[in-house]
Write a protein that holds these residues in place. Structure first.
Motif, PDB file in Angstrom:
ATOM      1  N   ARG A  63       0.836  -1.213   0.000  1.00 23.92           N
ATOM      2  CA  ARG A  63       0.000   0.000   0.000  1.00 23.92           C
ATOM      3  C   ARG A  63       0.865   1.254   0.000  1.00 23.92           C
ATOM      4  O   ARG A  63       0.616   2.193  -0.747  1.00 23.92           O
ATOM      5  N   LEU A  64       1.876   1.264   0.850  1.00 28.85           N
ATOM      6  CA  LEU A  64       2.766   2.428   0.878  1.00 28.85           C
ATOM      7  C   LEU A  64       3.442   2.623  -0.472  1.00 28.85           C
ATOM      8  O   LEU A  64       3.476   3.736  -1.008  1.00 28.85           O
ATOM      9  N   ALA A  65       3.984   1.541  -1.011  1.00 28.32           N
ATOM     10  CA  ALA A  65       4.721   1.627  -2.275  1.00 28.32           C
ATOM     11  C   ALA A  65       3.834   2.052  -3.440  1.00 28.32           C
ATOM     12  O   ALA A  65       4.248   2.856  -4.279  1.00 28.32           O
ATOM     13  N   SER A  66       2.610   1.545  -3.479  1.00 27.54           N
ATOM     14  CA  SER A  66       1.737   1.851  -4.622  1.00 27.54           C
ATOM     15  C   SER A  66       1.069   3.215  -4.526  1.00 27.54           C
ATOM     16  O   SER A  66       0.619   3.749  -5.533  1.00 27.54           O
ATOM     17  N   ARG A  67       1.026   3.796  -3.345  1.00 23.75           N
ATOM     18  CA  ARG A  67       0.356   5.088  -3.169  1.00 23.75           C
ATOM     19  C   ARG A  67       1.313   6.241  -2.947  1.00 23.75           C
ATOM     20  O   ARG A  67       0.899   7.355  -2.625  1.00 23.75           O
ATOM     21  N   THR A  68       2.601   5.984  -3.095  1.00 18.31           N
ATOM     22  CA  THR A  68       3.606   6.997  -2.848  1.00 18.31           C
ATOM     23  C   THR A  68       4.198   7.471  -4.159  1.00 18.31           C
ATOM     24  O   THR A  68       4.571   6.670  -5.009  1.00 18.31           O
TER      25      THR A  68
END
Length: 106
Positions: A63-68
């Protein structure tokens, strides 16, 4: 002991994970994810003290990687259990895996 700690610095946001990162930390990880993404600063996730991780932890990292926006989320010193999961799930390609504190931004 399982922990999720978010440290908001001027230049980055650091997330410290330790112990077992599993479904029991689901609510804490969701809260941390929202807080981290709201800051819009580079993100460093320190996982060197993680002893176990399941799909809950992998989902948090994804989630962090895909939304950053760029730069990618930095993952600091992943132990073998974390390295295995990010390789098998292929989210390692979305992360900037760093081996030690000297590679950390800031």
């Amino acid at each position: 002991m399982e922990r999720v700690v978010v440290i908001a610095d001027v230049d980055e946001t650091r997330v410290l994970l330790s112990g077992k990162v599993d479904a029991t930390l689901g609510a804490e990880l969701a809260t941390a994810c929202s807080a981290v993404l709201a800051r819009e600063k580079p993100i460093m996730v320190d996982v060197r003290e993680v002893t176990f991780m399941d799909s809950t932890g992998v989902g948090f990292l994804a989630r962090l990687a895909s939304r950053t926006a760029r730069p990618p989320v930095a993952l600091l010193s992943p132990p073998p259990v974390v390295r295995f999961l990010i390789t098998k799930t292929r989210i390692g390609s979305l992360l900037d895996v760093r081996e030690d504190e000297q590679d950390a931004p800031g």
